[in-house]
Design a protein around this motif. Sequence first.
Motif, PDB file in Angstrom:
ATOM      1  N   GLY A  21      79.690  92.288  12.687  1.00 39.36           N
ATOM      2  CA  GLY A  21      78.283  92.454  12.348  1.00 39.36           C
ATOM      3  C   GLY A  21      77.371  92.117  13.511  1.00 39.36           C
ATOM      4  O   GLY A  21      76.392  92.833  13.777  1.00 39.36           O
ATOM      5  N   LEU A  34      70.294  93.763   9.174  1.00 44.35           N
ATOM      6  CA  LEU A  34      71.049  94.680   8.328  1.00 44.35           C
ATOM      7  C   LEU A  34      72.545  94.599   8.621  1.00 44.35           C
ATOM      8  O   LEU A  34      73.376  94.589   7.702  1.00 44.35           O
ATOM      9  CB  LEU A  34      70.563  96.122   8.517  1.00 44.35           C
ATOM     10  CG  LEU A  34      71.308  97.189   7.718  1.00 44.35           C
ATOM     11  CD1 LEU A  34      71.151  96.947   6.227  1.00 44.35           C
ATOM     12  CD2 LEU A  34      70.831  98.566   8.102  1.00 44.35           C
ATOM     13  N   SER A  38      75.207  93.264   5.814  1.00 40.41           N
ATOM     14  CA  SER A  38      76.245  94.172   5.330  1.00 40.41           C
ATOM     15  C   SER A  38      77.647  93.635   5.606  1.00 40.41           C
ATOM     16  O   SER A  38      78.515  93.712   4.748  1.00 40.41           O
ATOM     17  CB  SER A  38      76.066  95.568   5.936  1.00 40.41           C
ATOM     18  OG  SER A  38      76.164  95.507   7.337  1.00 40.41           O
ATOM     19  N   THR A  39      77.872  93.071   6.784  1.00 42.80           N
ATOM     20  CA  THR A  39      79.195  92.498   7.041  1.00 42.80           C
ATOM     21  C   THR A  39      79.378  91.176   6.308  1.00 42.80           C
ATOM     22  O   THR A  39      80.505  90.792   6.013  1.00 42.80           O
ATOM     23  CB  THR A  39      79.448  92.324   8.545  1.00 42.80           C
ATOM     24  OG1 THR A  39      78.416  91.520   9.103  1.00 42.80           O
ATOM     25  CG2 THR A  39      79.502  93.666   9.248  1.00 42.80           C
ATOM     26  N   LEU A  41      78.415  90.828   3.227  1.00 41.88           N
ATOM     27  CA  LEU A  41      78.913  91.293   1.932  1.00 41.88           C
ATOM     28  C   LEU A  41      80.400  91.619   1.982  1.00 41.88           C
ATOM     29  O   LEU A  41      81.135  91.363   1.025  1.00 41.88           O
ATOM     30  CB  LEU A  41      78.106  92.511   1.475  1.00 41.88           C
ATOM     31  CG  LEU A  41      76.650  92.234   1.104  1.00 41.88           C
ATOM     32  CD1 LEU A  41      75.924  93.547   0.821  1.00 41.88           C
ATOM     33  CD2 LEU A  41      76.563  91.303  -0.081  1.00 41.88           C
TER      34      LEU A  41
END
Length: 71
Positions: A21, A34, A38-39, A41
């Motif tokens: 990420g 972002l 996202s990473t 998650l």
Amino acid sequence: MYTWQYYDLVLLAVASSMVTGVGVGMLTAVSMSLAIVSTGLVAAAIIGHGLFVRGPIDDPQDLTDEVDTLN
């Protein structure tokens, strides 16, 4: 000789996803926040798999064992 265990791979996967990420955020046009979210998650999903799908118990009956050291 050391053999890799499942939870070693879980820890490695969590760290790798977070480093990925940061790399994506720094090296691409994707914003850092972002990419980290996202990473993150992905890391949460890996942790969830390690806790709930392949939990650290052998048998569900292990959850009912009393802990003698605290009594």
